[in-house]
Design a protein around this motif. Structure first.
Motif, mmCIF file in Angstrom:
data_model
loop_
_atom_site.group_PDB
_atom_site.id
_atom_site.type_symbol
_atom_site.label_atom_id
_atom_site.label_comp_id
_atom_site.label_asym_id
_atom_site.label_seq_id
_atom_site.Cartn_x
_atom_site.Cartn_y
_atom_site.Cartn_z
ATOM 1 N N UNK A 1 0.885 -1.299 -0.062
ATOM 2 C CA UNK A 1 -0.174 0.011 -0.138
ATOM 3 C C UNK A 1 1.068 1.286 -0.058
ATOM 4 N N UNK A 2 1.952 1.276 0.897
ATOM 5 C CA UNK A 2 2.936 2.232 0.874
ATOM 6 C C UNK A 2 3.372 2.524 -0.572
ATOM 7 N N UNK A 3 3.941 1.439 -1.282
ATOM 8 C CA UNK A 3 4.625 1.702 -2.413
ATOM 9 C C UNK A 3 3.560 2.222 -3.493
ATOM 10 N N UNK A 4 2.443 1.893 -3.540
ATOM 11 C CA UNK A 4 1.250 2.536 -4.257
ATOM 12 C C UNK A 4 1.064 3.902 -4.086
ATOM 13 N N UNK A 5 1.607 4.098 -2.951
ATOM 14 C CA UNK A 5 1.071 5.707 -2.485
ATOM 15 C C UNK A 5 2.484 6.362 -2.937
ATOM 16 N N UNK A 6 3.549 5.905 -3.445
ATOM 17 C CA UNK A 6 4.758 6.631 -3.604
ATOM 18 C C UNK A 6 5.734 6.591 -2.535
ATOM 19 N N UNK A 7 5.439 5.877 -1.568
ATOM 20 C CA UNK A 7 6.422 5.556 -0.328
ATOM 21 C C UNK A 7 6.787 4.148 -0.288
ATOM 22 N N UNK A 8 8.046 4.168 0.111
ATOM 23 C CA UNK A 8 8.758 2.632 0.359
ATOM 24 C C UNK A 8 9.111 2.556 1.708
ATOM 25 N N UNK A 9 9.173 1.349 2.007
ATOM 26 C CA UNK A 9 9.524 0.823 3.411
ATOM 27 C C UNK A 9 11.003 0.509 3.700
ATOM 28 N N UNK A 10 11.650 0.662 4.794
ATOM 29 C CA UNK A 10 12.910 0.304 4.839
ATOM 30 C C UNK A 10 13.136 -1.169 4.921
ATOM 31 N N UNK A 11 12.226 -1.694 5.547
ATOM 32 C CA UNK A 11 12.253 -3.231 5.511
ATOM 33 C C UNK A 11 10.926 -3.828 5.704
ATOM 34 N N UNK A 12 10.665 -5.061 4.977
ATOM 35 C CA UNK A 12 9.351 -5.605 5.208
ATOM 36 C C UNK A 12 9.389 -7.128 5.532
ATOM 37 N N UNK A 13 8.273 -7.607 6.360
ATOM 38 C CA UNK A 13 8.346 -9.138 6.664
ATOM 39 C C UNK A 13 7.049 -9.147 7.300
ATOM 40 N N UNK A 14 6.903 -10.626 7.401
ATOM 41 C CA UNK A 14 5.431 -10.741 8.134
ATOM 42 C C UNK A 14 5.535 -11.252 9.365
ATOM 43 N N UNK A 15 4.902 -10.652 10.225
ATOM 44 C CA UNK A 15 4.816 -10.850 11.844
ATOM 45 C C UNK A 15 4.789 -12.069 12.072
ATOM 46 N N UNK A 16 3.728 -12.810 11.597
ATOM 47 C CA UNK A 16 3.424 -14.200 12.061
ATOM 48 C C UNK A 16 4.602 -15.085 11.772
ATOM 49 N N UNK A 17 5.356 -14.794 10.885
ATOM 50 C CA UNK A 17 6.522 -15.712 10.394
ATOM 51 C C UNK A 17 7.909 -15.174 10.959
ATOM 52 N N UNK A 18 7.879 -13.901 11.581
ATOM 53 C CA UNK A 18 9.022 -13.307 11.969
ATOM 54 C C UNK A 18 10.127 -13.091 10.759
ATOM 55 N N UNK A 19 9.442 -13.002 9.749
ATOM 56 C CA UNK A 19 10.113 -12.849 8.399
ATOM 57 C C UNK A 19 9.260 -12.950 7.530
ATOM 58 N N UNK A 20 9.767 -12.771 6.170
ATOM 59 C CA UNK A 20 8.883 -13.024 4.961
ATOM 60 C C UNK A 20 8.376 -14.435 4.940
ATOM 61 N N UNK A 21 7.203 -14.911 4.958
ATOM 62 C CA UNK A 21 6.757 -16.195 5.018
ATOM 63 C C UNK A 21 6.999 -16.965 3.757
ATOM 64 N N UNK A 22 7.523 -18.266 3.875
ATOM 65 C CA UNK A 22 8.027 -18.936 2.717
ATOM 66 C C UNK A 22 9.090 -18.233 2.084
ATOM 67 N N UNK A 23 9.964 -17.422 2.406
ATOM 68 C CA UNK A 23 10.788 -16.410 1.828
ATOM 69 C C UNK A 23 11.547 -16.970 0.646
ATOM 70 N N UNK A 24 11.872 -18.250 0.647
ATOM 71 C CA UNK A 24 12.657 -18.760 -0.563
ATOM 72 C C UNK A 24 11.727 -18.525 -1.852
ATOM 73 N N UNK A 25 10.610 -18.663 -1.685
ATOM 74 C CA UNK A 25 9.692 -18.998 -2.848
ATOM 75 C C UNK A 25 8.944 -17.337 -3.123
ATOM 76 N N UNK A 26 8.831 -16.634 -1.923
ATOM 77 C CA UNK A 26 7.974 -15.283 -1.986
ATOM 78 C C UNK A 26 8.973 -14.171 -1.974
ATOM 79 N N UNK A 27 10.207 -14.083 -1.763
ATOM 80 C CA UNK A 27 10.978 -12.874 -1.693
ATOM 81 C C UNK A 27 10.971 -12.312 -3.119
#
Length: 416
Positions: free
Chosen positions: A367-393
Motif C-alpha cells: 500500500x505504501x509503495x502504491x502511494x509513492x512511499x517505500x519501507x526500509x524493511x518488510x516481513x510478516x509478523x506471523x513468521x518473524x520474516x517473509x513467510x516462505x521467503x525462498x519462494x516469496x522474496x
C-alpha cells in the motif's frame, strides 16, 4: 764544695727541662686537639651536605611520582573518553592495520542450512559481484552474510561456505560456533568484528528472510548521522516466557519484574553494595525525582521485557558498536538476541528511535509503495520474516521494492 755546686746546678737544669717539656707537651696537645676538632667539624659539615642532597633527591622523586600519577589519570580519562565516543582507528584482527572508512556495514544473519534464503536475497535486493564491490567503493555500503564456523573444525559445512564465498565473495566470517541458541553471542561477535574491520557510521543487523530497500535504509540512517548514540528499529516489548516447555523460555525471568508495568529487578535504594569492577565501570562510563520520563522503555502491561528493537532488523551508531566491542567480557546475554542487545543500552545515554518503516508487513509495504512511499524493511509478523521467503522474496521485491537506481542516486553524505 765544688761537688755540691755542680749537683745543685744539675738539679736546676733538670727542673727547667721538666718545665719546658711540660709546656711543649701542652702546646702539642692543644694543637692536636684543635686538628681533631676541625676534622670532626668538617665531617659533620659533610654529613649535613649529604643529608640535604638526599632530601632534595627524595623531593624530586615525590614530584616525579605525582607527575606520573597525573599522567596516568589523564591517559585513563582519555581512554575512557575514546570508549564512550567510539574512537576506533585500527583493525585488531589484522594486526593494527587502518580500518576501511564506510557509511554503513550490514550483516545479514544466516546459517549453514540457509543457502536457498541467501540465493533469494542475491536475486532480489542484495547486489552481486562487481555491483557489490561498487556499492562499497562508491556509496560506502558494505553488505555481507555473517556466519561463524561449525563445532568441528574444517567440517563439510565449513567447506560448503568456503566454496560459496569463493563464488560470491559476500561472506563475513566470524570466530563463533554456529547454533540457534547462540545468537546473542553471535550478535556480540559480529559488532565487535565489524568495528575492527570497518570504520562505519552505522552498523546494521538483518535476518536472511527480510526484504530490505537499501536506498531507503541509507537515506533514513543519514538523517540521524549527527547524533552520537542512536539505536534504530521497531521498538517492542514482548512477554517474558517462564514455562520450561516454551521455545524461547527466559531462564532469568525473575530479573524482569513482577506482574504489571514494573521495572526490571533491582536492589532497593535504602542499601546495596557493588563490587570494585562495577564501581570502576560506572566511573569510566558516566554520561548522565522519582517520576520516570522514559517509562515507555520499560515495557507494557504484564510481565514484559523492557523496550527493544525487534530482531528482524535494527541499526546502531558507531559509538554503540564500539561500546559493545570494548566491553565484550562483561556484557550479559539473555535467551533472546534482540532482548540482549536492548539490555546493553538500557542504562546508557542512548536515543531509542522507534521507526515503523523498519517493520512494514507485506500488505502494508504494498500500500505504501502504491502511494509513492517505500519501507526500509518488510516481513510478516506471523513468521518473524517473509513467510516462505525462498519462494516469496521475489514477489515481495516486485510489490514493495524501490527503484533499482535508488541506492545509486542518493548522496548519503548530503542528507543531514
Amino acid at each position: 764544695m765544688k761537688h755540691k755546686a755542680s749537683k745543685r746546678l744539675s738539679l736546676t737544669w733538670v727542673s727547667l727541662l721538666c718545665i719546658s717539656c711540660f709546656f711543649l707537651g701542652v702546646t702539642f696537645t692543644s694543637r692536636f686537639r684543635g686538628s681533631d676538632d676541625y676534622g670532626h667539624e668538617k665531617e659533620k659539615s659533610h654529613e649535613k651536605d649529604v643529608t640535604e642532597e638526599v632530601l632534595k633527591i627524595h623531593k624530586a622523586i615525590e614530584a616525579l611520582g605525582k607527575s606520573v600519577a597525573m599522567l596516568q589519570k589523564q591517559l585513563s580519562v582519555s581512554h575512557s573518553y575514546q570508549q564512550v565516543v567510539g574512537v576506533s582507528t585500527t583493525n585488531t584482527s589484522t594486526g593494527g592495520n587502518q580500518t576501511s572508512k564506510v557509511f554503513m556495514v550490514i550483516g545479514v544473519n544466516t546459517a549453514f542450512s540457509s543457502r536457498q534464503r541467501r540465493d533469494s536475497l542475491r536475486e532480489t535486493w542484495m547486489p552481486q559481484g562487481e555491483k557489490l564491490e561498487k556499492l562499497e567503493k562508491e556509496k560506502g555500503i558494505v553488505v555481507k552474510f555473517m556466519i561463524g564456523h561449525s563445532a568441528t573444525p574444517h567440517s563439510i559445512l565449513d567447506k560448503e561456505i568456503d566454496s560459496e564465498d569463493a563464488q560470491y565473495k559476500d561472506f563475513f566470517r566470524l570466530d563463533h560456533v554456529e547454533g540457534y541458541y547462540n545468537l546473542s553471542a553471535k550478535t556480540k561477535t559480529f559488532f565487535s568484528s565489524a568495528v575492527a574491520t570497518w570504520d562505519a557510521e552505522f552498523y546494521v543487523k538483518i535476518d536472511d528472510d527480510v526484504h530490505v530497500n537499501l536506498g531507503m535504509l541509507g537515506s533514513t540512517l543519514a538523517l540521524h548521522r549527527h547524533k552520537p548514540r542512536v539505536y534504530i528499529g521497531c521498538m517492542k516489548s514482548g512477554p517474558v516466557l517462564t514455562k520450561k516447555t516454551a521455545k524461547y523460555r527466559e531462564p532469568e525471568f525473575w530479573k524482569f519484574g513482577e506482574e504489571g508495568n514494573k521495572y526490571f529487578r533491582h536492589a532497593t535504594g535504602q542499601i546495596y553494595a557493588i563490587s570494585k569492577d562495577l564501581a570502576t565501570y560506572i566511573s569510566n562510563n558516566q554520561t548522565a525525582k522519582y517520576r520516570e520520563p522514559e517509562f515507555w522503555k520499560f515495557g507494557e502491561e504484564g510481565n514484559k521485557y523492557f523496550r527493544h528493537a525487534t530482531g528482524q532488523i535494527y541499526a546502531i551508531s558507531k559509538d554503540l558498536a564500539t561500546y559493545i566491542s570494548n566491553n565484550q567480557p562483561i556484557l550479559h546475554k539473555y535467551a533472546n538476541e534482540d532482548v540482549t542487545l536492548g539490555s546493553w543500552f538500557i542504562g546508557l545515554e542512548v536515543e531509542h528511535i522507534d521507526d515503523g518503516n523498519f517493520c512494514c508487513s507485506t500488505p502494508d509495504c504494498e500500500m505504501k509503495a502504491d502511494a509513492g512511499e517505500v519501507c526500509v524493511a518488510s516481513f510478516d509478523w506471523t513468521c518473524s520474516g517473509v513467510c516462505k521467503s525462498v519462494n516469496r522474496m521475489w514477489m515481495v521485491h516486485m510489490i514493495c521494492g524501490e527503484d533499482d537506481k535508488a541506492v545509486w542516486d542518493a548522496n548519503y553524505y548530503s542528507l543531514r
